[in-house]
Structures are given as C-alpha cells and as structure tokens.
Design an enzyme around this catalytic site. Structure first.
Site, mmCIF file in Angstrom:
data_model
loop_
_atom_site.group_PDB
_atom_site.id
_atom_site.type_symbol
_atom_site.label_atom_id
_atom_site.label_comp_id
_atom_site.label_asym_id
_atom_site.label_seq_id
_atom_site.Cartn_x
_atom_site.Cartn_y
_atom_site.Cartn_z
ATOM 1 N N ILE A 184 -30.052 -15.896 -5.798
ATOM 2 C CA ILE A 184 -31.288 -16.406 -6.400
ATOM 3 C C ILE A 184 -32.435 -15.971 -5.592
ATOM 4 O O ILE A 184 -34.343 -15.585 -5.854
ATOM 5 C CB ILE A 184 -31.946 -17.443 -7.070
ATOM 6 C CG1 ILE A 184 -31.318 -17.646 -8.056
ATOM 7 C CG2 ILE A 184 -33.120 -17.065 -8.159
ATOM 8 C CD1 ILE A 184 -30.718 -19.180 -8.792
ATOM 9 N N SER A 236 -32.658 -28.092 -10.763
ATOM 10 C CA SER A 236 -31.574 -27.183 -11.584
ATOM 11 C C SER A 236 -31.621 -27.896 -13.154
ATOM 12 O O SER A 236 -31.767 -28.958 -13.453
ATOM 13 C CB SER A 236 -30.293 -27.376 -11.627
ATOM 14 O OG SER A 236 -29.015 -27.669 -12.072
ATOM 15 N N TYR A 254 -24.819 -33.396 -4.648
ATOM 16 C CA TYR A 254 -25.902 -32.165 -5.408
ATOM 17 C C TYR A 254 -26.737 -32.372 -6.593
ATOM 18 O O TYR A 254 -28.005 -32.429 -5.938
ATOM 19 C CB TYR A 254 -25.118 -30.488 -5.426
ATOM 20 C CG TYR A 254 -25.647 -29.845 -6.617
ATOM 21 C CD1 TYR A 254 -26.488 -29.635 -5.338
ATOM 22 C CD2 TYR A 254 -25.816 -29.816 -7.640
ATOM 23 C CE1 TYR A 254 -27.055 -28.117 -6.467
ATOM 24 C CE2 TYR A 254 -26.684 -28.984 -8.849
ATOM 25 C CZ TYR A 254 -26.666 -28.057 -8.150
ATOM 26 O OH TYR A 254 -27.441 -27.075 -8.439
ATOM 27 N N LYS A 309 -31.558 -32.237 -6.229
ATOM 28 C CA LYS A 309 -32.484 -32.215 -7.092
ATOM 29 C C LYS A 309 -33.121 -33.180 -7.378
ATOM 30 O O LYS A 309 -34.387 -32.921 -7.141
ATOM 31 C CB LYS A 309 -31.815 -31.115 -7.714
ATOM 32 C CG LYS A 309 -30.439 -29.974 -7.425
ATOM 33 C CD LYS A 309 -31.678 -28.767 -6.687
ATOM 34 C CE LYS A 309 -31.306 -27.916 -6.633
ATOM 35 N NZ LYS A 309 -32.223 -26.744 -5.376
ATOM 36 N N PHE A 311 -31.580 -23.070 -16.160
ATOM 37 C CA PHE A 311 -29.932 -23.749 -16.541
ATOM 38 C C PHE A 311 -28.909 -22.560 -16.155
ATOM 39 O O PHE A 311 -28.897 -22.190 -14.617
ATOM 40 C CB PHE A 311 -30.400 -23.050 -18.017
ATOM 41 C CG PHE A 311 -31.258 -24.386 -18.683
ATOM 42 C CD1 PHE A 311 -31.993 -24.394 -18.051
ATOM 43 C CD2 PHE A 311 -30.076 -25.159 -19.730
ATOM 44 C CE1 PHE A 311 -32.766 -25.477 -18.837
ATOM 45 C CE2 PHE A 311 -31.145 -26.104 -19.809
ATOM 46 C CZ PHE A 311 -32.545 -26.519 -19.477
ATOM 47 N N ARG A 328 -23.050 -23.170 -22.096
ATOM 48 C CA ARG A 328 -24.350 -22.785 -22.165
ATOM 49 C C ARG A 328 -25.401 -22.503 -21.993
ATOM 50 O O ARG A 328 -25.060 -21.319 -22.633
ATOM 51 C CB ARG A 328 -23.498 -22.528 -19.940
ATOM 52 C CG ARG A 328 -22.634 -23.733 -19.610
ATOM 53 C CD ARG A 328 -23.179 -25.297 -19.140
ATOM 54 N NE ARG A 328 -22.839 -25.798 -18.583
ATOM 55 C CZ ARG A 328 -21.496 -27.032 -18.690
ATOM 56 N NH1 ARG A 328 -21.596 -26.775 -20.221
ATOM 57 N NH2 ARG A 328 -20.984 -27.872 -18.167
#
Ligand code: UD1
Length: 345
Positions: free
Chosen positions: A14, A127, A152, A156, A182, A235
C-alpha cells in the site's frame, strides 16, 4: 517548495502505491523502509511511474536515533503516513513479542520525533480487523471495536489508541487520521508495482494469481459452510490505487486544517460484500483461466462476513472507490505475469 511527507513502509504494497499518488500530487516523498516485507527495487519502479525518484532511507523504524536524525537532515517534514508494520495474522500468533515490539515501538518512535520536530499531521494505516465480527452490516466507524483475536489485530487497536490519546491530549500539536482498510487488492495499472508476498501467500488474491501462474497447484477455499448466500466468507475488496488516493485526501485534510477533530477515523471500502467464490469467478472472467480449487476447512480466526459503510469517507474525504472488482483482479493478474516474466520463477 514541495511539501515533504514521510512515508514509513513506503516500498510495501500500500505504501508504494501511496508514494506514487503523493508524487503525482506534487508532494516530496521520503520513504523509510527496512525491506522486511518489500524489495529495494520498488523505489526504481516508483520513479519509472512518476518520473521522480523518491528519497529512500533504509533502516528500521525501531531505531529511534536514526529516525530522529532523519527529521534533522530532512528539515521541514510536514506530515507522516505510517505504514511500516508487520502484518501477518498467523505469524503474529506465533511471534507476539516481535509484533508488539515492532508495530508499537515504530509508532512511538515516529510520534516522538514528530513531536520534537513540530510535525503535526499523521495518517495511520489501520484495519477493519478492529471490528472483529460486527453484529450488523455494513459496519460504521461508530460500531464497537472488539477484543482482537490476534496480536497483529491488537497492535492496530493499541496504535489507534496511542494516536487518539496523544492527539486529544495536546490540541494543536497533533492532528491524526486512522484509515481502517477493508481488503486491499489489485496492483498499479502499469504492472510495475503490486503485492510481493514472501513465501506462500496468506491472502486470497496473491494466492489466486500464484495458482493461476502455476506456482501453486490449487487454491483452498477456507470453508463453504458459512451463513452466506454461497456458503463462503464475505469481504469488502477494494483496489489498492483507490486506497492509495484516500491517503492523499486524508493528508490534505490534515494539512489544510479541515479536519473536524484532532483525531478522526474512516472506513475505506467499497461498501459491497463479495464472497470467496465470487472473487474467484471475477478472476476467472478477466483472466480467462479456470482456477483449480478445493473446499478446505475454515481457517482459524476468520470471520464470516464484513463489509464497510464507507459513507463517512465518501462525504468527509470526498473519496469513493472507482475501480471494480474485475479491474482489481485484472491488474493483480497483469502484475503477477510481469513479475514472473522478470524473475523467471
Ligand atoms: C486479513 C486480516 C486483516 C489484515 C489482512 C492483511 C483478519 C480478520 N483479517 O484479512 O486484518 O489486514 O489479512 O494481511 O484478521 N481465503 C481462502 N483461501 C486462501 C486465502 C484466503 O479461502 O488461500 C479466504 C479467507 O478465508 C477470507 C478471504 O479469503 O474469507 C480473504 O482472506 P485474506 O485475503 O487472507 O484477508 P482477511 O483474512 O480478510
């Protein structure tokens, strides 16, 4: 003079797409990356797309002294976008300390240096994992954050809290936005940058493209007994270029001072839920390849379904996704083909 933006993890999936968009919007990009989960050649690819070589500082964000020295050398950094983090859900369960240490210390170091150097705009890479399995869908930013099921995911949540507390504690000294992604997929239309998973991919789309190219023998669909129309999990997949553009918009919001509070949170998704089988069908449609797959047991820690209510980002950031699932699949496939042509693997 160009506005200087620090992009941590700027050669990652990203981060690299965001660095491209930032340069195309006239920002000067300074990347810090230790290449744990990316490759140095990505900087050259960013240059090939934009015509501008980003500055790359190859070190670990856990090194507070080097980070601070960077702020001295590149005087006048006005904002930071923080991507640098470990991101494998499964690995985080096996190596929690590494995840807590890396993801949290990196952020603390960044925020300390930002404070000392009067850099007061921060965009954080968060996230949708913070929502767990929501009770109602689509999920909005005011829905509850649930206890994380992996270290993980917990990093976040913790990072969001650190940023929120700091921004609220000292009005004016920090303005921050957490972007809750997402499922980012796809690649740059140039096929020069994209996702570079190390080893066997954990995420769906790189697994699909590696199977299609012959690197993996078949795709396992993790569960077809979910309470969804076709039984596979749902998703919200968004194109990484759309996602990258949201970072530029969020950054400008902070730099122009049009944020409504010192700390804001936005969901970034399409608003549309897609099942694993629908994702496969989309890939097959755009690639013309029949994908070998089998139904496997559910993957531990997976949720059944989630998709975003992106209306806050649509309204406040004037941002919405423009690419379709098919576009995203096609660019992911073109990237995979380019990559294998070059590496011959
Ligand atoms: C996960 C994390 C997310 C993280 C993201 C990036 C959770 C709930 N989500 O997203 O926070 O940011 O990874 O690494 O922890 N699937 C298959 N076969 C495969 C791979 C995936 O059927 O080989 C299915 C999964 O079961 C899931 C969907 O495809 O239903 C998407 O999986 P994946 O791409 O791994 O993303 P998430 O698990 O949603």
């Amino acid at each position: 003079m160009k506005e200087k933006v620090l992009v941590t993890g700027g050669t990652g999936f990203i981060g690299s797409h965001t660095a491209v968009e930032l340069q195309q919007e006239g920002f000067e990009v300074i990347i810090v990356d230790n290449f744990t989960n990316s490759e140095p050649f990505v900087a050259g690819r960013i240059e090939a797309i934009t015509g501008i070589k980003p500055i790359v500082e190859p070190f670990d964000m856990c090194d507070a002294a080097r980070l601070d020295e960077l702020f001295v050398r590149h005087r006048g950094i006005s904002a930071a976008i923080h991507f640098a983090a470990l991101k494998s859900v499964g690995e985080s369960v096996l190596k929690p300390l590494e995840y807590y240490r890396n993801n949290i210390i990196s952020l603390l170091n960044l925020m300390a240096s930002m404070k000392s150097h009067k850099c007061n705009a921060l965009v954080f890479s968060s996230s949708c994992t913070v929502y767990g399995q929501p009770d109602r869908l689509p999920v909005t930013e005011s829905d509850p954050v649930r206890p994380a099921i992996s270290p993980y995911g917990n990093t976040k949540q913790i990072c969001e809290e650190i940023i929120a507390d700091t921004a609220m504690a000292q009005p004016g000294s920090l303005n921050a936005i957490s972007l809750r992604y997402f499922n980012p997929i796809g690649a740059h239309p140039s096929a020069l940058i994209g996702e570079l998973p190390r080893g066997v991919p954990e995420n769906l789309v790189p697994y699909i493209t590696q199977t299609a190219i012959g690197l993996r023998s078949e795709l396992s669909i993790y569960g077809n007994d979910y309470n969804t129309p076709d039984g596979t999990a749902i998703r919200d997949y968004l194109h990484v270029v759309d996602l990258a553009k949201a970072h530029v918009t969020a950054l400008k919001r902070l730099l122009y001072g049009i944020n409504k509070t010192q700390y804001e949170v936005f969901n970034l998704g399409t608003g549309k839920g897609v099942s694993v089988l629908e994702a496969i069908t989309s890939f097959e449609r755009v690639s013309g390849i029949k994908l070998p797959y089998r139904i496997a047991p559910r993957r531990e820690g997976d949720i059944e379904k989630i998709w975003a209510d992106p209306s806050l980002a649509n309204r406040e950031l004037a941002w919405k996704t423009v690419s379709s699932l098919d576009d995203a699949m096609l660019t992911a496939w073109n990237w995979e083909k380019e990559l294998r042509k070059k590496t011959g693997k």
